[in-house]
Design a protein around this motif. Structure first.
Motif, PDB file in Angstrom:
ATOM      1  N   LEU A  14      -3.659  -3.134  -6.985  1.00 34.29           N
ATOM      2  CA  LEU A  14      -2.509  -3.809  -6.383  1.00 34.29           C
ATOM      3  C   LEU A  14      -1.915  -2.956  -5.259  1.00 34.29           C
ATOM      4  O   LEU A  14      -1.487  -3.483  -4.218  1.00 34.29           O
ATOM      5  N   LEU A  15      -1.893  -1.639  -5.456  1.00 31.13           N
ATOM      6  CA  LEU A  15      -1.371  -0.747  -4.423  1.00 31.13           C
ATOM      7  C   LEU A  15      -2.193  -0.866  -3.144  1.00 31.13           C
ATOM      8  O   LEU A  15      -1.646  -0.927  -2.039  1.00 31.13           O
ATOM      9  N   ALA A  16      -3.525  -0.938  -3.290  1.00 30.11           N
ATOM     10  CA  ALA A  16      -4.386  -1.076  -2.112  1.00 30.11           C
ATOM     11  C   ALA A  16      -4.122  -2.394  -1.396  1.00 30.11           C
ATOM     12  O   ALA A  16      -4.107  -2.448  -0.149  1.00 30.11           O
ATOM     13  N   GLN A  17      -3.883  -3.479  -2.178  1.00 28.01           N
ATOM     14  CA  GLN A  17      -3.580  -4.770  -1.565  1.00 28.01           C
ATOM     15  C   GLN A  17      -2.253  -4.728  -0.801  1.00 28.01           C
ATOM     16  O   GLN A  17      -2.149  -5.252   0.314  1.00 28.01           O
ATOM     17  N   GLU A  18      -1.250  -4.111  -1.423  1.00 24.21           N
ATOM     18  CA  GLU A  18       0.055  -4.013  -0.770  1.00 24.21           C
ATOM     19  C   GLU A  18      -0.038  -3.171   0.509  1.00 24.21           C
ATOM     20  O   GLU A  18       0.529  -3.535   1.537  1.00 24.21           O
ATOM     21  N   MET A  19      -0.766  -2.067   0.463  1.00 27.26           N
ATOM     22  CA  MET A  19      -0.911  -1.217   1.643  1.00 27.26           C
ATOM     23  C   MET A  19      -1.615  -1.977   2.763  1.00 27.26           C
ATOM     24  O   MET A  19      -1.266  -1.827   3.946  1.00 27.26           O
ATOM     25  N   ALA A  20      -2.576  -2.806   2.414  1.00 26.87           N
ATOM     26  CA  ALA A  20      -3.271  -3.609   3.428  1.00 26.87           C
ATOM     27  C   ALA A  20      -2.315  -4.584   4.103  1.00 26.87           C
ATOM     28  O   ALA A  20      -2.402  -4.821   5.317  1.00 26.87           O
ATOM     29  N   LEU A  21      -1.392  -5.160   3.315  1.00 28.26           N
ATOM     30  CA  LEU A  21      -0.395  -6.070   3.906  1.00 28.26           C
ATOM     31  C   LEU A  21       0.512  -5.306   4.865  1.00 28.26           C
ATOM     32  O   LEU A  21       0.852  -5.796   5.957  1.00 28.26           O
ATOM     33  N   TRP A  22       0.967  -4.128   4.469  1.00 30.25           N
ATOM     34  CA  TRP A  22       1.837  -3.325   5.331  1.00 30.25           C
ATOM     35  C   TRP A  22       1.111  -2.941   6.623  1.00 30.25           C
ATOM     36  O   TRP A  22       1.706  -2.926   7.685  1.00 30.25           O
ATOM     37  N   ARG A  23      -0.187  -2.621   6.504  1.00 36.46           N
ATOM     38  CA  ARG A  23      -0.935  -2.135   7.673  1.00 36.46           C
ATOM     39  C   ARG A  23      -1.151  -3.215   8.733  1.00 36.46           C
ATOM     40  O   ARG A  23      -1.622  -2.931   9.826  1.00 36.46           O
ATOM     41  N   PRO A  27       5.064   0.232  12.444  1.00 36.95           N
ATOM     42  CA  PRO A  27       4.245   1.418  12.659  1.00 36.95           C
ATOM     43  C   PRO A  27       3.339   1.754  11.486  1.00 36.95           C
ATOM     44  O   PRO A  27       2.681   2.793  11.486  1.00 36.95           O
ATOM     45  N   PHE A  28       3.315   0.877  10.481  1.00 41.65           N
ATOM     46  CA  PHE A  28       2.582   1.193   9.249  1.00 41.65           C
ATOM     47  C   PHE A  28       1.074   1.310   9.500  1.00 41.65           C
ATOM     48  O   PHE A  28       0.374   2.024   8.792  1.00 41.65           O
ATOM     49  N   ASP A  29       0.596   0.617  10.549  1.00 46.96           N
ATOM     50  CA  ASP A  29      -0.830   0.692  10.867  1.00 46.96           C
ATOM     51  C   ASP A  29      -1.231   2.052  11.409  1.00 46.96           C
ATOM     52  O   ASP A  29      -2.412   2.413  11.400  1.00 46.96           O
ATOM     53  N   ALA A  30      -0.242   2.832  11.903  1.00 45.49           N
ATOM     54  CA  ALA A  30      -0.551   4.138  12.490  1.00 45.49           C
ATOM     55  C   ALA A  30      -0.246   5.297  11.551  1.00 45.49           C
ATOM     56  O   ALA A  30      -0.479   6.452  11.903  1.00 45.49           O
ATOM     57  N   MET A  31       0.267   5.000  10.364  1.00 49.60           N
ATOM     58  CA  MET A  31       0.653   6.062   9.445  1.00 49.60           C
ATOM     59  C   MET A  31      -0.547   6.546   8.632  1.00 49.60           C
ATOM     60  O   MET A  31      -1.516   5.797   8.414  1.00 49.60           O
ATOM     61  N   THR A  32      -0.476   7.779   8.183  1.00 54.69           N
ATOM     62  CA  THR A  32      -1.538   8.312   7.332  1.00 54.69           C
ATOM     63  C   THR A  32      -1.496   7.601   5.972  1.00 54.69           C
ATOM     64  O   THR A  32      -0.434   7.103   5.559  1.00 54.69           O
ATOM     65  N   PRO A  33      -2.626   7.530   5.262  1.00 56.14           N
ATOM     66  CA  PRO A  33      -2.626   6.884   3.943  1.00 56.14           C
ATOM     67  C   PRO A  33      -1.596   7.494   2.987  1.00 56.14           C
ATOM     68  O   PRO A  33      -0.949   6.771   2.228  1.00 56.14           O
ATOM     69  N   VAL A  40       5.067   2.540   0.019  1.00 59.84           N
ATOM     70  CA  VAL A  40       4.700   1.352  -0.768  1.00 59.84           C
ATOM     71  C   VAL A  40       4.997   1.568  -2.251  1.00 59.84           C
ATOM     72  O   VAL A  40       5.504   0.676  -2.942  1.00 59.84           O
ATOM     73  N   GLU A  41       4.684   2.763  -2.762  1.00 53.98           N
ATOM     74  CA  GLU A  41       4.948   3.046  -4.167  1.00 53.98           C
ATOM     75  C   GLU A  41       6.440   2.993  -4.488  1.00 53.98           C
ATOM     76  O   GLU A  41       6.825   2.658  -5.614  1.00 53.98           O
TER      77      GLU A  41
END
Length: 631
Positions: A14-23, A27-33, A40-41
């Motif tokens: 679920l965390l990976a899915q949420e991070m994909a939505l943010w990206r 600026p979330f697409d340019a942030m480090t994982p 997100v957490e």
């Protein structure tokens, strides 16, 4: 408001899915994982029904950053009202400025339809912004937007005090006389002069076949260029025109034209668009915009032959600044105009006293330090100057140049420029040195200077030659523009960071009490931060720029600072300079410190924007600490 069913830590899937939505959004697409995962957490999912308020004034300091997942949120009232309201959709964040400053919001945020958001605690956002440049830059964009809105509101209020048609901010495209008289280069003088007489104009422009301006002939040129040399009226105008031309574009302003006319002793400025001639502005046109002419004051300063004339002219500079300030002229242009006219006044004083003392100015140069060196003088400014002279025996020659320094400094004081309390004046032997002595002094600071010495000496690194043999200052400028050692930058930064930005730990204004009133020093904890930061960055990268704005922009580019953050630096500096000028043009509340403003003189918009600008200054200090105080 309905909270998402689970606020526990999401599963890895679920965390990976949420991070994909943010990206999907900046600026979330340019942030480090790692940085994005921390956001997100910590995020809490919320739902708001149509018409429901997400946050509003009166609820205390902003405690969360909202990120819109879906739906539409509107912001009304407060500073949002100045922009006609804001709307936030998927991927947008709010309230960034309030959150970063630790204050309550000024607008009411309302769900326009079914809205789903992520809500992140403020402390997490600040923590991540400290290690994630993309997020920090994005937050700075909002700060820049707020400062821009406040600046527009200040300009609107100022414009109410002057007629719109009298504003020196007017575009030349709106002010110029279109279709100016122009002829080709091979036009005989007879035809050109007849055309001038027929049109009843004082100038004729020379253009090529594509309407690119090549030169100009004015009524003032006729005696010297045609009558006395007994030129034939069959002579092509290209043989007698003034060339090359100084031109401005339709997007330049009346104040740009005024400054150019004064600097180059012009009475006419051609206006171009895409390089082609479209109009002309004359000194007479600018008289309609201001009761006093920058060009006329400049001419009077140049033509003065006695100190008493200059003492009489000095108040006109301040009167002109007051008039232009009332018409909404920006701080950048106003300080440039003041510095330019003060330069002319100083140059004439140096020339007059050198002649009276029988001194040869080809052997020395008058130096300006500090704000005058940077071309950033405000209304209330003291003296920071020196002399560099050429000599094989400095001790024998110094008394002659000290006599010049003492005479000029005394005259500057009579003109309204207080003596420097720190003794940085050409009347002081420490500031009257040979080229070799100045170079040795600069090198000594670079190699062995203590933080205390560097704090006192920092204004010398803004040195600029004003009069005399200006090339004598070139060796000093070569040293002063760096690059310099890491040790020197470390010590200079330590000294600069001693100045505290007047904000509390919560980001609120932190005034001091002076003469029974609470207020702030707009220079010590405000503009000085930007000036010192720009100087340090310029030294670190070997830049030749002297102006704070140029230093910050060019150094920021070399440091790969995001454009919004660089623009935020200059916007904050511009606001603080404007506020300083406004206070100085009024009666200063503290006669001993013209940069001190009582809180009672600040309206609500001033206070809000001042907090934002000082927060930018605070973050700039943090950047200095990270970049130049590395162990």
């Amino acid at each position: 408001m309905a909270v998402s069913p689970s606020n526990s830590r999401p599963s890895p899937h679920l965390l990976a899915q949420e991070m994909a939505l943010w990206r999907r959004h900046h600026p979330f697409d340019a942030m480090t994982p790692e940085a994005l995962r921390r956001l997100v957490e910590s995020a809490e999912g919320l739902y708001f029904a149509p018409g429901e308020t997400l946050t509003a004034p009166g609820r205390g300091p902003a405690q969360h950053l909202y990120v819109v997942k879906s739906g539409l949120v509107s912001a009304q009232r407060g500073l949002a009202e100045l922009a006609g309201g804001w709307q936030y959709e998927s991927g947008d964040c709010f309230p960034m400025a309030a959150l970063m400053q630790g204050r309550e919001v000024t607008a009411t945020y309302t769900a326009e339809n079914d809205v789903f958001v992520w809500r992140v605690p403020a402390e997490v956002v600040r923590e991540v912004a400290g290690v994630s440049p993309p997020l920090a830059a994005h937050l700075s964009e909002r700060v820049l937007q707020l400062i821009s809105l406040a600046s527009r509101e200040q300009a609107r209020q100022a414009s109410q005090a002057a007629l719109a048609e009298q504003s020196m901010e007017r575009r030349l495209g709106d002010l110029m006389r279109p279709s100016p008289l122009s002829v080709s280069p091979d036009t005989p003088l007879e035809l050109a002069l007849k055309a001038m007489a027929s049109r009843r104009v004082g100038s004729v422009l020379v253009v090529d076949t594509e309407q690119h301006p090549l030169g100009i002939l004015t009524r003032d040129d006729l005696l010297e260029r045609i009558t006395l040399p007994q030129r034939s009226l069959a002579t092509p105008i290209s043989k007698v025109m003034s060339a090359p031309l100084k031109t401005l574009t339709v997007e330049h302003t009346a104040q740009d034209a005024a400054l150019m006319m004064s600097r180059f002793t012009l009475r006419h400025v051609p206006v171009v668009q895409d390089g082609r001639l479209v109009g002309i502005v004359s000194e007479r046109d600018l008289f309609a915009l201001s009761r006093m002419s920058v060009q006329r004051i400049g001419a009077d300063l140049r033509n003065a032959h006695e100190v008493a004339e200059l003492v009489d002219l000095a108040p006109r500079i301040r009167e002109l600044a007051k008039n232009l300030g009332a018409q909404g002229v920006g701080a950048r242009t106003l300080t440039a105009l003041i510095a330019h006219l003060n330069d002319l006044l100083t140059e004439r004083l140096v020339a007059i006293h050198a002649e009276h003392l029988g001194l040869d100015l080809s052997q020395a140069a008058w130096l300006a330090f500090g704000s005058e060196g940077r071309g950033e003088q405000t209304i209330a400014t003291d003296q920071d100057n020196g002399i560099v002279f050429q000599s094989a025996d400095p001790e024998a020659d110094r008394p002659r140049w000290l006599a010049l320094g003492q005479a000029v400094c005394a005259s500057l004081e009579a003109c309204g420029f207080p003596l420097c309390k720190g003794g940085v004046m050409a009347s002081n032997p420490e500031c009257c040195r040979s080229v070799e002595e100045w170079c040795d002094r600069f090198q000594s600071w670079l190699a062995r200077g203590t933080p205390e010495e560097l704090l006192a000496a920092s204004i010398y690194f803004d040195a600029r030659a004003l009069a005399g043999a200006t090339a004598l200052a070139d060796p000093l400028r070569a040293i002063a523009r760096g690059p310099v050692s890491a040790r020197f930058l470390h010590l200079l930064t330590e000294a600069a960071l001693r100045g505290k930005v007047p904000l509390s730990w919560r980001g609120a204004l932190d005034p001091q009490t002076v003469r029974g009133q609470e207020g702030l020093d707009l220079k010590a904890g405000g503009t000085a931060v930007f000036v010192e930061s720009g100087r340090i960055m310029a030294l670190a990268h070997g830049l030749e720029h002297l102006g704070t704005r140029e230093r910050l922009i060019h150094a920021g580019e070399l440091m790969q600072v995001a454009a919004p953050e660089r623009e935020g630096w200059n916007a904050a500096f511009e606001f603080l300079q404007s506020l300083r000028m406004r206070i100085q043009l009024e009666a200063p509340a503290d006669p001993d410190n013209p940069n001190w403003v009582p809180m009672s003189q600040l309206n609500d918009l001033d206070r809000r924007t001042l907090r934002v600008s000082l927060r930018v200054a605070q973050r700039l200090q943090q950047r200095l600490q990270m970049d130049f105080l590395k162990s």
